[in-house]
Design a protein around this motif. Sequence first.
Motif, PDB file in Angstrom:
ATOM      1  N   ARG A  94       0.840  -1.214   0.000  1.00 43.73           N
ATOM      2  CA  ARG A  94       0.000   0.000   0.000  1.00 43.73           C
ATOM      3  C   ARG A  94       0.872   1.261   0.000  1.00 43.73           C
ATOM      4  O   ARG A  94       0.567   2.233  -0.688  1.00 43.73           O
ATOM      5  N   GLN A  95       1.977   1.223   0.738  1.00 43.86           N
ATOM      6  CA  GLN A  95       2.897   2.363   0.762  1.00 43.86           C
ATOM      7  C   GLN A  95       3.518   2.564  -0.631  1.00 43.86           C
ATOM      8  O   GLN A  95       3.651   3.695  -1.094  1.00 43.86           O
ATOM      9  N   SER A  96       3.846   1.461  -1.287  1.00 46.72           N
ATOM     10  CA  SER A  96       4.449   1.554  -2.624  1.00 46.72           C
ATOM     11  C   SER A  96       3.458   2.155  -3.619  1.00 46.72           C
ATOM     12  O   SER A  96       3.840   2.918  -4.505  1.00 46.72           O
ATOM     13  N   ILE A  97       2.179   1.816  -3.452  1.00 45.29           N
ATOM     14  CA  ILE A  97       1.149   2.379  -4.341  1.00 45.29           C
ATOM     15  C   ILE A  97       1.054   3.888  -4.100  1.00 45.29           C
ATOM     16  O   ILE A  97       1.018   4.688  -5.043  1.00 45.29           O
ATOM     17  N   LYS A  98       1.061   4.259  -2.826  1.00 46.09           N
ATOM     18  CA  LYS A  98       0.966   5.676  -2.454  1.00 46.09           C
ATOM     19  C   LYS A  98       2.137   6.465  -3.057  1.00 46.09           C
ATOM     20  O   LYS A  98       1.971   7.572  -3.546  1.00 46.09           O
TER      21      LYS A  98
ATOM     22  N   LYS B   4       2.882  -2.353 -10.191  1.00 51.97           N
ATOM     23  CA  LYS B   4       2.637  -3.778 -10.479  1.00 51.97           C
ATOM     24  C   LYS B   4       1.545  -4.342  -9.578  1.00 51.97           C
ATOM     25  O   LYS B   4       0.779  -5.213  -9.975  1.00 51.97           O
ATOM     26  N   ALA B   5       1.490  -3.845  -8.328  1.00 52.36           N
ATOM     27  CA  ALA B   5       0.603  -4.469  -7.332  1.00 52.36           C
ATOM     28  C   ALA B   5      -0.826  -3.933  -7.328  1.00 52.36           C
ATOM     29  O   ALA B   5      -1.761  -4.650  -6.954  1.00 52.36           O
ATOM     30  N   GLN B   6      -1.013  -2.694  -7.757  1.00 52.71           N
ATOM     31  CA  GLN B   6      -2.278  -1.991  -7.523  1.00 52.71           C
ATOM     32  C   GLN B   6      -3.527  -2.747  -7.983  1.00 52.71           C
ATOM     33  O   GLN B   6      -4.481  -2.915  -7.215  1.00 52.71           O
TER      34      GLN B   6
END
Length: 219
Positions: free
Chosen positions: A36-40, A48-50
Amino acid sequence: MNILLIGAPGTGKGTMSELLVKNYGLVHIATGDILRQSIKEGTEVGKKAQSYIEKGLLVPDEVIHDIIVERLKKDDVQKGFLMDGYPRNLEQAKDFDKILEEVGTDIDLVVLMELDEAILADRITGRRICKDCGQIYHVVNKPSKVEGQCDNCGGELYTRKDDTLASLKTRLDEYHHATMPIIEFYQNKGLLKHVNAALGKDEVYAAIVKLMEESNDQH
Ligand code: AMP
């Protein structure tokens, strides 16, 4: 001491992690939080994860592998770690064994948080999290003093995008198909212990502490 917390979404892994980290100084490694932090932050990992996270599907193993390897390189893990939400399938569990061997450490205890699934929906849809400090609330079971505002830091409370009934269904399917096989994997290693996550927060915590003490006595 190195601990894994396993359980379906809403069983209280995050809440128990907060307590264990505070009282035992363990390093909290929650792959969901890292993603979630990486998306932010809009990083490559985040991109890649979103779409997986928003659908409630598991993020590909190679993305998770890199996150874990990077995280375990930091010196603080020597204090002992608490893995929350990882491993999530058999491939990740086997891969984790290899990673730990390379790092030269081991798992001491695997705690399985068990809860009747009828309760999960209520826990998940009522969950609110502080945007700034990550403190977890529940609109009925643990409301903040001022609605929408964190008691600790005054930060704004938000609902995770995947904390919907539709997403919960997919996340539970993932849990049954992908994650449950790791229960047997750790059972066979003699590391798995069960905790009744339907009990109150203090009782669940006390049960985990007891398991940690027992595990310590054995080592
Ligand atoms: P959590 O915060 O643990 O509920 O995770 C939220 C979401 O992040 C999950 O529904 C997955 O999409 C993703 N996720 C977290 N940890 C993993 C993991 N170990 N493997 C694959 N996907 C993960």
